[in-house]
Write an enzyme that holds these catalytic residues in place. Structure first.
Site, short mmCIF file in Angstrom:
data_model
loop_
_atom_site.label_atom_id
_atom_site.label_comp_id
_atom_site.label_asym_id
_atom_site.label_seq_id
_atom_site.Cartn_x
_atom_site.Cartn_y
_atom_site.Cartn_z
N GLU A 200 19.52 -12.30 -12.38
CA GLU A 200 19.33 -13.70 -11.94
C GLU A 200 18.64 -13.78 -10.60
OE1 GLU A 200 22.97 -15.91 -12.06
OE2 GLU A 200 23.23 -15.56 -14.19
N LYS A 332 25.63 -25.01 -21.59
CA LYS A 332 24.64 -24.03 -22.00
C LYS A 332 24.45 -24.26 -23.49
CE LYS A 332 26.23 -20.40 -18.79
NZ LYS A 332 27.25 -19.32 -18.66
#
Ligand code: 2PG
Ligand code: MG
Length: 417
Positions: A200, A332
């Site tokens: 990330e 998500k």
């Protein structure tokens, strides 16, 4: 303008980890949409099965043989019908026949194709002409837990939330500066710091949880002072990864500590108080709704967010609502499969005043759809990292949306306290 689906083309591509993933093109009479699926590393147990047995190759086969023949000829404008057809073809409760990521890519590509068929951007098509609010970016600065290896923090993510910013561009600038400043500090504190980053784009360093929090706090304060707005901070504990069911304890390996549910509660409350955390995600493991409810009752000035706890699943959210577990929810779409399923959860969360946090996955592509979903669905927070290609794709898309909106753009309403 017609949005009749003429063709569905699917291919194998790669995410930022180099893992195979699926990308789908939906072609309508007058438009085109393309989406690629992301993948989590610290996945919730209740998430959809990503792919059928045989992985992406099998998923591609299922599209050609089973799904495309059903979808061609339908109208992409009717998202519910498209997503319902995906469920019908699959026939299971967890998309194990066609794969949740297969459903995700088709569902999002379809939404974009519908928007494109009518000459709209996705956020306009889904959010209507009044959609003008930008989310605050919640950005990962230091990685730990399952997102790293070796002597790194036990907590998975140390996050910055510049909630005082007047524009998305300013907020993203603050996050980038916080991220950079943290590297300067890490260089001084950890002689072995190599500048390594996680999937990330957050820093990987040989430090403990408390050190990471101190470093983040200093960076947020300094950048906040310089930019003249509040930069808050938070964590994603991803506590399901720490929980050892047999020991009935959260095992903090680096720290060499075990905490039972009560000790975990005390520990997280201490962190919230000491570091003025405005955001805590998954402080308990995914089946412990009671502890989530307890901490939610005890904090007044902090978002308690459920990720693995809810997995964007409306039934799980309802379970949480009954008990008062959490006051914020991670969205998500690939946890639940389709846009329609996610929208059901989002509407329910909104009705119950839960703060929506739309999020990337640690394994992700340059797909930018969640940026548009955030604006369309009025999500006040987007969690999508600070640097790294897949993150920047979403950040830059929001900068474009803000630019496009011009004077009409404003920041979303974020009630933290
Ligand atoms: C999380 C995510 C994203 P993953 O836990 O919130 O930061 O991680 O995609 O690995 O589940
Ligand atoms: Mg999480």
């Amino acid at each position: 303008m017609s949005a009749i689906i003429e063709d569905i083309i699917a291919r194998k591509v790669f995410n930022n980890r180099g893992e195979e993933t699926i990308e789908v093109d939906v072609i309508t009479t007058n438009g085109f949409g393309r989406a690629a699926a992301p993948a989590g590393k610290s996945r919730g147990k209740a998430e959809m099965v990503y792919y059928p047995q045989g992985g992406v190759d099998q998923a591609l086969k299922k599209i050609d043989e089973l799904i495309a023949p059903e979808l061609v000829g339908l109208n992409a404008d009717f998202q519910e019908e498209i997503d319902g057809t995906l469920h019908d073809v699959d026939g299971s409760t967890n998309f194990k026949l066609i794969g949740g990521n297969t459903a995700f890519a088709i569902s999002l590509a379809n939404a974009e194709a519908a928007a494109n068929s009518h000459g709209f951007l996705l956020f306009q098509f889904l959010g209507g002409s009044t959609a003008n609010a930008l989310p605050y970016p919640l950005g990962n600065t230091i990685s730990g837990g399952q997102h790293t290896r070796g002597k790194t923090p036990d907590i998975q993510e140390f996050l910055a939330l510049p909630h005082g910013a007047d524009s998305f561009l300013e907020a993203a600038t603050a996050n980038a500066q916080i991220h950079r400043r943290i590297a300067d500090t890490l260089r001084k504190k950890d002689k072995l710091f190599s500048g390594g980053k996680s999937d990330e784009g957050a820093w990987i360093a040989n430090i403990g949880d408390l050190n990471a929090l101190e470093i983040l706090a200093t960076a947020c304060e300094e950048v906040g002072n310089e930019m003249d707005f509040e930069c808050g901070m938070g964590i994603d504990v991803a506590a399901s990864s720490l929980w050892k069911g047999k020991k009935k304890a959260y095992v903090y390996e680096r720290e060499g500590k075990k905490r039972d549910a009560g000790e975990q509660l005390e520990f997280i409350l201490e962190l919230i108080k000491k570091y003025h955390l405005v955001y805590v995600e998954d402080p308990f493991h995914e089946e412990d709704y009671e502890s989530f409810a307890e901490i939610t009752k005890k904090v007044k000035e902090c978002l308690i967010c459920g990720d693995d706890l809810f997995t964007t699943n409306n039934e799980r959210l309802n379970q949480g609502l009954k008990l008062g577990a959490a006051n914020a929810i991670i969205i998500k779409v690939n946890q639940i499969g389709t846009l329609t399923d996610a929208l059901e959860t989002i509407e329910n969360a909104k009705r119950n005043a839960y703060t929506l946090v739309i999020a990337h996955r640690s394994g992700d592509t340059c797909d930018w759809h969640i940026a548009h979903l955030a604006v369309a669905l009025k999500c006040p927070i987007i969690k999508t990292g600070i640097v790294e290609g897949a993150r920047i794709a979403k950040i830059n898309e929001l900068i474009r949306v803000e630019h496009f909106l011009g004077d009409r753009a404003r920041m979303a309403e974020l009630k933290l306290f």
